[in-house]
Design a protein around this motif. Structure first.
Motif, PDB file in Angstrom:
ATOM      1  N   PRO A   1     -18.650  12.307 -30.134  1.00 20.37           N
ATOM      2  CA  PRO A   1     -19.135  12.247 -28.750  1.00 20.37           C
ATOM      3  C   PRO A   1     -18.349  13.302 -27.943  1.00 20.37           C
ATOM      4  O   PRO A   1     -18.523  14.038 -27.036  1.00 20.37           O
ATOM      5  N   ALA A   2     -16.979  13.485 -28.136  1.00 20.15           N
ATOM      6  CA  ALA A   2     -16.091  14.656 -27.759  1.00 20.15           C
ATOM      7  C   ALA A   2     -16.729  16.038 -28.031  1.00 20.15           C
ATOM      8  O   ALA A   2     -16.484  16.728 -27.295  1.00 20.15           O
ATOM      9  N   ASP A   3     -16.855  16.039 -29.245  1.00 20.83           N
ATOM     10  CA  ASP A   3     -17.495  17.286 -29.773  1.00 20.83           C
ATOM     11  C   ASP A   3     -18.623  17.917 -29.180  1.00 20.83           C
ATOM     12  O   ASP A   3     -18.734  19.120 -28.644  1.00 20.83           O
ATOM     13  N   ALA A   4     -19.640  16.794 -28.781  1.00 27.15           N
ATOM     14  CA  ALA A   4     -20.701  17.048 -27.871  1.00 27.15           C
ATOM     15  C   ALA A   4     -20.603  17.486 -26.668  1.00 27.15           C
ATOM     16  O   ALA A   4     -20.994  18.206 -25.845  1.00 27.15           O
ATOM     17  N   LEU A   5     -19.449  16.819 -25.872  1.00 29.41           N
ATOM     18  CA  LEU A   5     -19.214  17.041 -24.482  1.00 29.41           C
ATOM     19  C   LEU A   5     -18.601  18.416 -24.455  1.00 29.41           C
ATOM     20  O   LEU A   5     -19.063  19.206 -23.637  1.00 29.41           O
ATOM     21  N   ALA A   6     -17.856  18.870 -25.388  1.00 25.41           N
ATOM     22  CA  ALA A   6     -17.130  20.267 -25.433  1.00 25.41           C
ATOM     23  C   ALA A   6     -18.207  21.236 -25.371  1.00 25.41           C
ATOM     24  O   ALA A   6     -18.166  22.341 -24.774  1.00 25.41           O
ATOM     25  N   GLU A   7     -19.385  21.062 -25.977  1.00 26.03           N
ATOM     26  CA  GLU A   7     -20.552  21.977 -26.287  1.00 26.03           C
ATOM     27  C   GLU A   7     -21.014  21.919 -24.807  1.00 26.03           C
ATOM     28  O   GLU A   7     -21.728  23.168 -24.506  1.00 26.03           O
ATOM     29  N   LYS A   8     -21.357  20.894 -24.315  1.00 30.79           N
ATOM     30  CA  LYS A   8     -21.822  20.938 -23.013  1.00 30.79           C
ATOM     31  C   LYS A   8     -20.989  21.693 -21.930  1.00 30.79           C
ATOM     32  O   LYS A   8     -21.195  22.444 -21.059  1.00 30.79           O
ATOM     33  N   LEU A   9     -19.419  21.455 -22.103  1.00 34.76           N
ATOM     34  CA  LEU A   9     -18.703  22.332 -21.216  1.00 34.76           C
ATOM     35  C   LEU A   9     -18.697  23.629 -21.406  1.00 34.76           C
ATOM     36  O   LEU A   9     -18.239  24.469 -20.280  1.00 34.76           O
ATOM     37  N   ALA A  10     -18.734  24.221 -22.679  1.00 36.43           N
ATOM     38  CA  ALA A  10     -18.574  25.485 -23.068  1.00 36.43           C
ATOM     39  C   ALA A  10     -19.784  26.284 -22.326  1.00 36.43           C
ATOM     40  O   ALA A  10     -19.900  27.674 -22.243  1.00 36.43           O
ATOM     41  N   GLN A  11     -20.942  25.497 -21.723  1.00 35.85           N
ATOM     42  CA  GLN A  11     -21.986  26.172 -20.964  1.00 35.85           C
ATOM     43  C   GLN A  11     -21.516  26.608 -19.637  1.00 35.85           C
ATOM     44  O   GLN A  11     -22.354  27.344 -18.881  1.00 35.85           O
ATOM     45  N   ASP A  12     -20.289  26.012 -19.078  1.00 37.49           N
ATOM     46  CA  ASP A  12     -19.739  26.165 -17.566  1.00 37.49           C
ATOM     47  C   ASP A  12     -19.019  27.355 -17.433  1.00 37.49           C
ATOM     48  O   ASP A  12     -18.071  27.553 -18.216  1.00 37.49           O
ATOM     49  N   PRO A  13     -19.450  28.356 -16.685  1.00 37.63           N
ATOM     50  CA  PRO A  13     -18.692  29.672 -16.603  1.00 37.63           C
ATOM     51  C   PRO A  13     -17.492  29.418 -15.920  1.00 37.63           C
ATOM     52  O   PRO A  13     -16.576  30.310 -15.712  1.00 37.63           O
ATOM     53  N   SER A  14     -17.263  28.327 -15.043  1.00 34.94           N
ATOM     54  CA  SER A  14     -15.972  27.977 -14.510  1.00 34.94           C
ATOM     55  C   SER A  14     -15.061  27.669 -15.489  1.00 34.94           C
ATOM     56  O   SER A  14     -13.768  27.136 -15.034  1.00 34.94           O
ATOM     57  N   LEU A  15     -14.960  27.504 -16.685  1.00 34.22           N
ATOM     58  CA  LEU A  15     -14.251  26.741 -17.736  1.00 34.22           C
ATOM     59  C   LEU A  15     -14.264  27.867 -18.882  1.00 34.22           C
ATOM     60  O   LEU A  15     -14.964  28.496 -19.143  1.00 34.22           O
ATOM     61  N   VAL A  16     -12.935  27.668 -19.586  1.00 34.80           N
ATOM     62  CA  VAL A  16     -12.735  28.450 -20.851  1.00 34.80           C
ATOM     63  C   VAL A  16     -12.507  27.002 -21.764  1.00 34.80           C
ATOM     64  O   VAL A  16     -11.584  26.430 -21.603  1.00 34.80           O
ATOM     65  N   VAL A  17     -13.466  26.880 -22.608  1.00 32.12           N
ATOM     66  CA  VAL A  17     -13.247  25.737 -23.564  1.00 32.12           C
ATOM     67  C   VAL A  17     -13.064  26.191 -24.878  1.00 32.12           C
ATOM     68  O   VAL A  17     -13.494  27.218 -25.479  1.00 32.12           O
ATOM     69  N   VAL A  18     -11.912  25.592 -25.584  1.00 37.65           N
ATOM     70  CA  VAL A  18     -11.399  25.877 -26.604  1.00 37.65           C
ATOM     71  C   VAL A  18     -11.229  24.586 -27.892  1.00 37.65           C
ATOM     72  O   VAL A  18     -10.784  23.703 -27.147  1.00 37.65           O
TER      73      VAL A  18
END
Length: 249
Positions: A60-77
């Motif tokens: 579930p956290a991996d899926a959340l990171a995938e959604k967050l990675a679409q937000d240009p105000s974030l850098v997701v790693v």
């Protein structure tokens, strides 16, 4: 939430966290995973997910990171860790450096710190269980309200980039090579038989050395890491690892 036995006494109530997070492990999705975050894309907030293919609570956290990675105000790693390899499946993406960074965060005693998965750490300032979308959103907004340095990036004619930290002295700038998406068929362990997707997975990380004018050069050869199709730079304080700035190249 998964926590190694040798550090079970970390400053977080492990049983309570497991109780909330384990409810997602059956394949159901956590609520409020579609986040619209009001942080400035001029100074993105760094979101680091510590995860493992051997952790049943992590998808579930991996899926959340995938959604967050679409937000240009974030850098997701995404930073897969090594300490669950002993459970019957060796994580194909894990790096010991990711494990050591998480331990460093824990030793600093930042809020929500500890060595467990899934964990999201925001700007090296605070952490929470990586599937708790509402808490992640709150931590992002708190961090976005704090001062950030601005990384100025210019392409070089000979290839690569020149990066200025905008007068932010005393920090360490790192180049992070990422794979934007990886799908893994997990053969054994707690997630055996599942295909799990991972976003912006760390492949390599290199400390950059400033030139005479104080700016940093990223050479073209440093942008050719095997398996990487995306790069980011992260500026941290030397002493405590708090993130001053982050952005994609």
């Amino acid at each position: 939430m998964k926590t190694p036995a040798l550090i079970a006494a970390i400053a977080i109530t492990a049983a309570g966290v497991w109780g909330l997070n384990h409810s997602f492990s059956s394949g159901s999705s956590p609520r409020a995973t579609s986040l619209k975050l009001a942080s400035s894309s001029a100074s993105p907030v760094l979101v680091e997910l510590f995860t493992s293919q051997g952790c049943s609570s992590c998808p579930p956290a991996d899926a959340l990171a995938e959604k967050l990675a679409q937000d240009p105000s974030l850098v997701v790693v995404t930073r897969p860790v090594t300490y669950w390899d002993r459970l019957g499946w060796k994580d194909t993406l894990a790096r010991e450096a990711n494990t050591q960074l998480q331990r460093s965060y824990s030793s600093r005693g930042i809020p929500g710190a500890g060595v467990y998965t899934p964990q999201i750490v925001i700007d090296g300032r605070a952490g929470t269980v990586g599937s708790r979308a509402r808490e992640v959103r709150s931590l992002v907004r708190d961090s976005a309200a704090k001062p950030h340095a601005v990384l100025k990036v210019a392409k070089r004619k000979e290839g690569g980039f020149e990066i200025s930290t905008g007068g932010s002295n005393g920090g360490e700038l790192s180049l992070v090579a990422l794979t934007s998406h990886v799908s893994v068929a997990i053969g054994r362990g707690e997630n055996g038989g599942r295909n799990v997707g991972y976003s912006n997975v760390v492949r390599a990380e290199t400390k950059l050395v400033p030139g005479k004018n104080g700016s940093f050069h990223v050479e073209q050869g440093q942008l050719e890491t095997k398996g990487a199709d995306r790069y980011a730079v992260i500026l941290r304080d030397r002493a405590e690892g708090t993130v001053r700035a982050a952005r994609y190249l």
